[in-house]
Design an enzyme around this catalytic site. Structure first.
Site, PDB file in Angstrom:
ATOM      1  N   GLY A  11       0.839  -1.202   0.000  1.00 59.41           N
ATOM      2  CA  GLY A  11       0.000   0.000   0.000  1.00 59.41           C
ATOM      3  C   GLY A  11       0.869   1.245   0.000  1.00 59.41           C
ATOM      4  CB  ALA A  12       4.340   1.783  -1.143  1.00 57.25           C
ATOM      5  CB  SER A  13       0.179   3.609  -4.570  1.00 60.09           C
ATOM      6  OG  SER A  13      -1.023   3.128  -4.003  1.00 60.09           O
ATOM      7  CG  ASN A  89       0.096   0.928   4.860  1.00 61.07           C
ATOM      8  OD1 ASN A  89      -0.401   1.602   5.769  1.00 61.07           O
ATOM      9  ND2 ASN A  89      -0.082   1.225   3.573  1.00 61.07           N
ATOM     10  CE1 TYR A 151     -10.160  -1.115   7.975  1.00 61.76           C
ATOM     11  CE2 TYR A 151     -10.838  -0.139  10.067  1.00 61.76           C
ATOM     12  CZ  TYR A 151      -9.928  -0.250   9.029  1.00 61.76           C
ATOM     13  OH  TYR A 151      -8.770   0.494   9.059  1.00 61.76           O
ATOM     14  CB  ALA A 153     -13.938  -8.447  13.191  1.00 63.72           C
TER      15      ALA A 153
HETATM   16  N1  LIG Z   1      -6.628   6.656   7.400  1.00 64.30           N
HETATM   17  C1  LIG Z   1      -7.182   6.244   8.540  1.00 64.30           C
HETATM   18  O1  LIG Z   1      -7.992   6.978   9.179  1.00 64.30           O
HETATM   19  C2  LIG Z   1      -6.800   4.892   9.084  1.00 64.30           C
HETATM   20  C3  LIG Z   1      -7.071   4.639  10.452  1.00 64.30           C
HETATM   21  C4  LIG Z   1      -6.711   3.409  10.981  1.00 64.30           C
HETATM   22  C5  LIG Z   1      -6.084   2.470  10.190  1.00 64.30           C
HETATM   23  N2  LIG Z   1      -5.827   2.735   8.871  1.00 64.30           N
HETATM   24  C6  LIG Z   1      -5.157   1.698   8.081  1.00 64.30           C
HETATM   25  O2  LIG Z   1      -4.006   2.263   7.461  1.00 64.30           O
HETATM   26  C7  LIG Z   1      -3.660   1.487   6.316  1.00 64.30           C
HETATM   27  C8  LIG Z   1      -3.322   2.423   5.158  1.00 64.30           C
HETATM   28  O3  LIG Z   1      -4.473   3.150   4.794  1.00 64.30           O
HETATM   29  P1  LIG Z   1      -4.426   4.695   4.375  1.00 64.30           P
HETATM   30  O4  LIG Z   1      -5.131   5.452   5.437  1.00 64.30           O
HETATM   31  O5  LIG Z   1      -3.049   5.089   4.015  1.00 64.30           O
HETATM   32  O6  LIG Z   1      -5.400   4.653   3.113  1.00 64.30           O
HETATM   33  P2  LIG Z   1      -5.137   4.964   1.555  1.00 64.30           P
HETATM   34  O7  LIG Z   1      -4.532   6.318   1.380  1.00 64.30           O
HETATM   35  O8  LIG Z   1      -6.431   4.661   0.878  1.00 64.30           O
HETATM   36  O9  LIG Z   1      -4.041   3.863   1.121  1.00 64.30           O
HETATM   37  C9  LIG Z   1      -4.364   2.511   1.023  1.00 64.30           C
HETATM   38  C10 LIG Z   1      -3.252   1.780   0.285  1.00 64.30           C
HETATM   39  O10 LIG Z   1      -3.580   0.394   0.205  1.00 64.30           O
HETATM   40  C11 LIG Z   1      -3.439  -0.037  -1.151  1.00 64.30           C
HETATM   41  N3  LIG Z   1      -4.378  -1.117  -1.441  1.00 64.30           N
HETATM   42  C12 LIG Z   1      -5.728  -1.114  -1.277  1.00 64.30           C
HETATM   43  N4  LIG Z   1      -6.253  -2.276  -1.714  1.00 64.30           N
HETATM   44  C13 LIG Z   1      -5.215  -3.032  -2.177  1.00 64.30           C
HETATM   45  C14 LIG Z   1      -5.113  -4.314  -2.761  1.00 64.30           C
HETATM   46  N5  LIG Z   1      -6.199  -5.076  -3.009  1.00 64.30           N
HETATM   47  N6  LIG Z   1      -3.892  -4.781  -3.099  1.00 64.30           N
HETATM   48  C15 LIG Z   1      -2.786  -4.019  -2.887  1.00 64.30           C
HETATM   49  N7  LIG Z   1      -2.820  -2.797  -2.334  1.00 64.30           N
HETATM   50  C16 LIG Z   1      -4.019  -2.297  -1.985  1.00 64.30           C
HETATM   51  C17 LIG Z   1      -3.711   1.212  -2.002  1.00 64.30           C
HETATM   52  O11 LIG Z   1      -3.025   1.167  -3.239  1.00 64.30           O
HETATM   53  P3  LIG Z   1      -3.649   0.801  -4.702  1.00 64.30           P
HETATM   54  O12 LIG Z   1      -5.024   1.393  -4.778  1.00 64.30           O
HETATM   55  O13 LIG Z   1      -2.651   1.389  -5.652  1.00 64.30           O
HETATM   56  O14 LIG Z   1      -3.655  -0.702  -4.737  1.00 64.30           O
HETATM   57  C18 LIG Z   1      -3.059   2.290  -1.134  1.00 64.30           C
HETATM   58  O15 LIG Z   1      -1.694   2.378  -1.407  1.00 64.30           O
HETATM   59  C19 LIG Z   1      -4.846   0.550   6.056  1.00 64.30           C
HETATM   60  O16 LIG Z   1      -4.515  -0.746   6.507  1.00 64.30           O
HETATM   61  C20 LIG Z   1      -5.969   1.144   6.905  1.00 64.30           C
HETATM   62  O17 LIG Z   1      -6.886   0.151   7.302  1.00 64.30           O
HETATM   63  C21 LIG Z   1      -6.170   3.935   8.299  1.00 64.30           C
END
Ligand SMILES: NC(=O)c1ccc[n+]([C@@H]2O[C@H](COP(=O)([O-])OP(=O)(O)OC[C@H]3O[C@@H](n4cnc5c(N)ncnc54)[C@H](OP(=O)(O)O)[C@@H]3O)[C@@H](O)[C@H]2O)c1
Length: 256
Positions: A11-13, A89, A151, A153
């Site tokens: 999820g580095a994008s 991530n 989610y 869970a």
């Molecule tokens: N932001 C919050 O409020 C929050 C709070 C608690 C926990 N988190 C957790 O933090 C982590 C990162 O999320 P973020 O907040 O940075 O969200 P984000 O900006 O939407 O980034 C999510 C990343 O995951 C990748 N991804 C999604 N589905 C994928 C798949 N099927 N295969 C490979 N890569 C996938 C996306 O890349 P592509 O679309 O290019 O595949 C993107 O790089 C997640 O695990 C999320 O549950 C976030």
């Protein structure tokens, strides 16, 4: 020539994963960047090359696809090109409640949030423990402390799994940390079609979140909860009676 340590970030994008890639590059790591969007991964690779002279491999993979996930696991297990840091991530939330979602969407989310963490931790844990060296960071969530849908869970699983793996790898030279963010600025809410709830002070900056997490990793913490506001909330959730939390979750659900 000394070889640079290598970090693999899923999820580095965008969002938190992109920030992990930046801060690990600033700390002298080369990167393996994993996600589905190749164009965005290449942009990150170019940025890290220019800003930190870091070399990046771009590994395009949909982690809900078993063969694609296996290519990432194989990369982690490649003894000729060791990976020193794994950041599990990648993740997303679904807009609808469990019974209103399509089962195939729930299964895809489960595969990314749970199965990918399991498979990649297995590959990295084995390879790192053989080398007596390594770091695994599993991005969980404060939501994992709440009785609230699939989610939450999945994130509860990530935190508990990480604690168990940390115990299993104790004294091997490999550390394992669950990062539990609260609301963090990223694309997460927009991608899920969710509103951005809560007052400003509840929102974390990915830069501070990742810096705090890497500090906790350096201190050997198994569960990292960045932000004083979330440390306080998790402290309360830890001692709150579970029936009370279930009741609060029911009331919150009725209001939505
Ligand atoms: N932001 C919050 O409020 C929050 C709070 C608690 C926990 N988190 C957790 O933090 C982590 C990162 O999320 P973020 O907040 O940075 O969200 P984000 O900006 O939407 O980034 C999510 C990343 O995951 C990748 N991804 C999604 N589905 C994928 C798949 N099927 N295969 C490979 N890569 C996938 C996306 O890349 P592509 O679309 O290019 O595949 C993107 O790089 C997640 O695990 C999320 O549950 C976030």
């Amino acid at each position: 020539m000394t070889t640079r340590p290598v970090a693999l970030v899923t999820g580095a994008s965008s969002g938190i994963g992109r920030e992990f890639a930046r801060q690990l590059a600033q700390r002298g790591h080369d990167l393996v960047l994993v996600a589905r969007n190749e164009g965005r991964l290449r942009e990150v690779a170019d940025e890290l090359k220019q800003s930190c002279a870091a070399e990046s491999e771009v590994l395009v993979a949909d982690l809900s696809d078993r063969p694609a996930l296996q290519t990432v696991a194989d990369r982690l297990g490649d003894a000729g090109r060791p990976v020193d840091v794994l950041v599990n991530n990648a993740g997303f939330a679904l807009r609808r409640r469990f019974l209103r979602s399509e089962l195939r969407d729930e299964e895809a989310a489960f595969d990314v949030l749970v199965r990918a963490v399991l498979v990649l931790s297995h590959a990295a844990g084995r390879a790192m423990s053989e080398r007596h060296h390594g770091i695994i960071i599993n991005v969980s969530s404060v939501a994992g402390f709440l009785p609230s849908g699939s989610y939450a869970a999945a994130k509860a699983w990530v935190t508990t799994f990480t604690e168990g793996l940390a115990a299993e790898l104790d004294d091997t030279g490999v550390t394992v940390t669950a990062l539990c963010p609260g609301f963090t600025h990223s694309e997460f809410q927009a991608r899920a079609g969710l509103s951005t709830p809560g007052p400003d002070f509840m929102w974390l900056d990915p830069k501070d979140l990742v810096a705090d997490c890497l500090r906790d990793v350096g201190r050997g913490k198994v569960v990292s909860v960045p932000g004083l506001q979330y440390k306080a909330i998790v402290g309360l959730l830890d001692i709150a009676p579970r029936p009370l939390m279930r009741r609060a979750a029911q009331i919150a659900r009725r209001r939505r």
